[in-house]
Design a protein around this motif. Structure first.
Motif, PDB file in Angstrom:
ATOM      1  N   ALA A 130      -2.114  15.718   6.381  1.00 26.93           N
ATOM      2  CA  ALA A 130      -1.699  15.749   4.981  1.00 26.93           C
ATOM      3  C   ALA A 130      -2.693  14.950   4.149  1.00 26.93           C
ATOM      4  N   SER A 131      -3.401  15.632   3.240  1.00 23.38           N
ATOM      5  CA  SER A 131      -4.377  14.953   2.382  1.00 23.38           C
ATOM      6  C   SER A 131      -3.669  14.219   1.254  1.00 23.38           C
ATOM      7  N   GLY A 132      -4.290  13.111   0.814  1.00 26.47           N
ATOM      8  CA  GLY A 132      -3.705  12.368  -0.281  1.00 26.47           C
ATOM      9  C   GLY A 132      -4.578  11.218  -0.720  1.00 26.47           C
ATOM     10  N   VAL A 133      -3.959  10.289  -1.410  1.00 22.82           N
ATOM     11  CA  VAL A 133      -4.650   9.117  -1.950  1.00 22.82           C
ATOM     12  C   VAL A 133      -3.924   7.866  -1.493  1.00 22.82           C
ATOM     13  N   LEU A 134      -4.677   6.921  -0.942  1.00 25.02           N
ATOM     14  CA  LEU A 134      -4.134   5.619  -0.569  1.00 25.02           C
ATOM     15  C   LEU A 134      -4.390   4.643  -1.706  1.00 25.02           C
TER      16      LEU A 134
ATOM     17  N   ASN B  28       0.849  -1.176   0.000  1.00 22.79           N
ATOM     18  CA  ASN B  28       0.000   0.000   0.000  1.00 22.79           C
ATOM     19  C   ASN B  28       0.891   1.234   0.000  1.00 22.79           C
ATOM     20  N   LEU B  29       0.541   2.237  -0.813  1.00 23.28           N
ATOM     21  CA  LEU B  29       1.294   3.485  -0.834  1.00 23.28           C
ATOM     22  C   LEU B  29       0.352   4.665  -0.697  1.00 23.28           C
ATOM     23  N   PHE B  30       0.837   5.687  -0.018  1.00 22.18           N
ATOM     24  CA  PHE B  30       0.077   6.916   0.182  1.00 22.18           C
ATOM     25  C   PHE B  30       0.747   8.032  -0.608  1.00 22.18           C
ATOM     26  N   PHE B  31      -0.013   8.645  -1.519  1.00 23.75           N
ATOM     27  CA  PHE B  31       0.510   9.722  -2.355  1.00 23.75           C
ATOM     28  C   PHE B  31      -0.096  11.048  -1.906  1.00 23.75           C
ATOM     29  N   TYR B  32       0.747  11.975  -1.527  1.00 24.74           N
ATOM     30  CA  TYR B  32       0.301  13.270  -1.010  1.00 24.74           C
ATOM     31  C   TYR B  32       0.601  14.421  -1.964  1.00 24.74           C
TER      32      TYR B  32
ATOM     33  N   TYR C  26      13.971  11.015  -2.802  1.00 23.06           N
ATOM     34  CA  TYR C  26      13.019  10.639  -1.774  1.00 23.06           C
ATOM     35  C   TYR C  26      13.259   9.178  -1.368  1.00 23.06           C
ATOM     36  N   GLU C  27      12.781   8.829  -0.158  1.00 22.80           N
ATOM     37  CA  GLU C  27      12.853   7.448   0.301  1.00 22.80           C
ATOM     38  C   GLU C  27      11.514   7.031   0.890  1.00 22.80           C
ATOM     39  N   LEU C  28      11.237   5.719   0.907  1.00 24.29           N
ATOM     40  CA  LEU C  28       9.971   5.188   1.425  1.00 24.29           C
ATOM     41  C   LEU C  28      10.059   4.907   2.920  1.00 24.29           C
ATOM     42  N   ARG C  29       8.973   5.306   3.629  1.00 23.62           N
ATOM     43  CA  ARG C  29       8.867   5.002   5.051  1.00 23.62           C
ATOM     44  C   ARG C  29       7.456   4.497   5.345  1.00 23.62           C
ATOM     45  N   PRO C  30       7.301   3.563   6.302  1.00 25.17           N
ATOM     46  CA  PRO C  30       5.968   3.095   6.680  1.00 25.17           C
ATOM     47  C   PRO C  30       5.283   4.083   7.610  1.00 25.17           C
ATOM     48  N   GLU C  31       3.974   4.329   7.371  1.00 21.75           N
ATOM     49  CA  GLU C  31       3.187   5.245   8.187  1.00 21.75           C
ATOM     50  C   GLU C  31       1.767   4.690   8.339  1.00 21.75           C
ATOM     51  N   THR C  32       1.025   5.218   9.321  1.00 22.76           N
ATOM     52  CA  THR C  32      -0.370   4.843   9.524  1.00 22.76           C
ATOM     53  C   THR C  32      -1.267   5.888   8.863  1.00 22.76           C
ATOM     54  N   ILE C  33      -2.049   5.455   7.880  1.00 26.45           N
ATOM     55  CA  ILE C  33      -2.912   6.321   7.081  1.00 26.45           C
ATOM     56  C   ILE C  33      -4.363   6.126   7.535  1.00 26.45           C
ATOM     57  N   VAL C  34      -5.146   7.200   7.526  1.00 29.23           N
ATOM     58  CA  VAL C  34      -6.551   7.133   7.918  1.00 29.23           C
ATOM     59  C   VAL C  34      -7.420   7.477   6.714  1.00 29.23           C
ATOM     60  N   THR C  35      -8.316   6.565   6.327  1.00 30.25           N
ATOM     61  CA  THR C  35      -9.214   6.805   5.200  1.00 30.25           C
ATOM     62  C   THR C  35     -10.469   7.537   5.663  1.00 30.25           C
ATOM     63  N   GLU C  36     -11.313   7.921   4.688  1.00 30.92           N
ATOM     64  CA  GLU C  36     -12.499   8.732   4.989  1.00 30.92           C
ATOM     65  C   GLU C  36     -13.469   8.030   5.926  1.00 30.92           C
ATOM     66  N   ASP C  37     -13.463   6.710   5.953  1.00 33.76           N
ATOM     67  CA  ASP C  37     -14.357   5.973   6.840  1.00 33.76           C
ATOM     68  C   ASP C  37     -13.788   5.818   8.250  1.00 33.76           C
ATOM     69  N   GLY C  38     -12.658   6.437   8.513  1.00 31.36           N
ATOM     70  CA  GLY C  38     -12.055   6.401   9.836  1.00 31.36           C
ATOM     71  C   GLY C  38     -11.159   5.214  10.103  1.00 31.36           C
TER      72      GLY C  38
ATOM     73  N   GLU D 180      -7.845   2.773   9.884  1.00 28.84           N
ATOM     74  CA  GLU D 180      -6.414   2.947   9.772  1.00 28.84           C
ATOM     75  C   GLU D 180      -5.810   1.884   8.861  1.00 28.84           C
ATOM     76  N   HIS D 181      -4.809   2.298   8.084  1.00 24.71           N
ATOM     77  CA  HIS D 181      -4.137   1.389   7.157  1.00 24.71           C
ATOM     78  C   HIS D 181      -2.635   1.659   7.224  1.00 24.71           C
ATOM     79  N   GLN D 182      -1.861   0.613   7.099  1.00 27.65           N
ATOM     80  CA  GLN D 182      -0.419   0.773   6.994  1.00 27.65           C
ATOM     81  C   GLN D 182      -0.046   0.978   5.528  1.00 27.65           C
ATOM     82  N   ALA D 183       0.770   1.966   5.285  1.00 27.52           N
ATOM     83  CA  ALA D 183       1.167   2.273   3.907  1.00 27.52           C
ATOM     84  C   ALA D 183       2.555   2.888   3.901  1.00 27.52           C
ATOM     85  N   LEU D 184       3.193   2.812   2.759  1.00 22.83           N
ATOM     86  CA  LEU D 184       4.506   3.430   2.560  1.00 22.83           C
ATOM     87  C   LEU D 184       4.331   4.834   1.998  1.00 22.83           C
ATOM     88  N   VAL D 185       5.190   5.742   2.440  1.00 25.16           N
ATOM     89  CA  VAL D 185       5.115   7.144   2.037  1.00 25.16           C
ATOM     90  C   VAL D 185       6.502   7.595   1.589  1.00 25.16           C
TER      91      VAL D 185
END
Length: 372
Positions: free
Chosen positions: A58-62, A3-7, A83-95, A97-102
């Motif tokens: 930070a708004s973005g797309v998972l 999973n990746l998060f694009f901001y 840039y480098e990839l790091r794991p983070e906890t992302i929150v979607t519109e339904d509340g 949580e998802h683990q994703a790389l940023v």
């Protein structure tokens, strides 16, 4: 699968599809935020960076379920931005949580500017970024990402020139959509310059299509060339530097006397580039630019389009170490009385075509400039 998060810029659908090599319809994507982070523009660059900022979001797309190929393509493209990839906890519109790389920036290289806005970026930089990414991704699997890092500024310069070229119509009624057929086109080589190869047919003057032609083009950005002139003292200023292509052709005198010249940077007008280059190469300020025309420098081999100017200024001093060390420039300048300058032109002392072009333009317009 990842999973990746694009901001940032990869929220632009056209750019995301090109980089990932897949249609956006095939991606599992949803709106999301990264808590305690914010997105800012990078100073002096047309792309953003993400930073830790308590209380911000930070708004973005998972995008979920990306495979090894997509990961490799993303790493190849983002490598050009340090840039480098790091794991983070992302929150979607339904509340949830998802683990994703940023992708996080190298903060030792990039400095944050103002808060970043996607729609403003698309308006100002979207088309250029898509053109540049098209060239970047054409080399995926063929060259190392480090080569792209080195070449990326030149790719953006070429993309900026491509946008300018699209506005360069003069009223020709023929249409490339109707009269040119492209069978194949590829980015064959990349370094400071690029090389494209194409197989095409074009409409001939008898109305028939030509045979399939194989052609190559040296892909370059647009350039400005400005001859500094002092109408009060009736003098011109020239710069001299070593030119590798002249050396490569076995010319015994590769140190060339030329006007001030340089590439037009992305986001820059030709006038801004002319003023900047005059200061960088000769350390002079120009108070007026006289446009002497624009043209392709060698339309049979190169995409380079040059904007020609005579720049008016007070020419009182020269330099022996002009140019930017970061670009490997070693430039000296020389001031010549106009009559001596034209005598040297007539004696064929100079080998630079734009210099000769501007010399003849100045000779034709000199009286008008001196009368001001």
């Amino acid at each position: 699968m990842s999973n990746l998060f694009f901001y940032g810029t990869l929220r632009h659908v056209s750019l995301l599809e090109l980089v990932m090599g897949r249609s956006a319809d095939d991606l599992s994507a949803m709106q999301a935020v990264l808590p305690d982070h914010a997105v800012y523009a990078v100073q002096d660059q047309p792309f953003p960076m993400i930073v830790t900022e308590k209380g911000s979001k930070a708004s973005g797309v998972l995008v979920q379920g990306l495979g090894d190929v997509e990961r490799s393509r993303l790493a190849f493209y983002e490598g050009g931005f340090e840039y480098e990839l790091r794991p983070e906890t992302i929150v979607t519109e339904d509340g949830k949580e998802h683990q994703a790389l940023v992708f996080f920036p190298d903060t030792d290289i990039w400095k944050k500017g103002a808060p970043w806005d996607l729609e403003t970026w698309i308006r100002d930089w979207g088309a250029l970024s898509v053109f540049a990414a098209d060239e970047v991704m054409a080399h995926f699997g063929r060259v190392d990402a480090s080569d792209i890092v080195r070449s990326f500024p030149a790719m953006r310069t070429r993309a900026w020139a491509r946008l300018a070229a699209r506005q360069r119509g003069t009223g020709d009624e023929r249409s490339v959509a109707d009269d040119v057929i492209v069978h194949d086109r590829k980015h064959a080589y990349v370094n400071y310059f690029g090389m494209d190869e194409i197989e095409l047919q074009h409409r001939q003057y008898d109305g028939a299509l030509s045979p399939v032609l194989h052609r190559s083009g040296l892909m370059q950005g647009s350039a400005v060339i400005v001859l500094p002139y002092d109408p009060v003292r009736d003098t011109v200023l020239l710069v001299e530097q070593f030119r590798a292509p002249v050396f490569l052709i076995d010319d015994p005198e590769p140190w060339m006397w030329e006007p001030v010249a340089g590439m037009i940077d992305p986001g820059e007008t030709p006038q801004q580039a002319a003023t900047r280059e005059a200061m960088e190469e000769a350390q002079i300020s120009l108070y007026q630019l006289e446009y002497a025309g624009g043209a392709y420098s060698s339309s049979g081999s190169s995409t380079e389009y040059v904007y020609l100017y005579v720049g008016l200024g007070d020419l009182t001093s020269t330099v022996v170490s002009g140019g930017l060390a970061s670009e490997g420039e070693d430039i000296r300048s020389r001031i010549l009385p106009f009559d001596k300058f034209m005598n040297m032109v007539d004696a064929h002392v100079f080998k630079d075509l734009p210099l000769l072009t501007l010399a003849y333009w100045l000779a034709r317009n000199r009286d008008r400039l001196r009368a001001k």
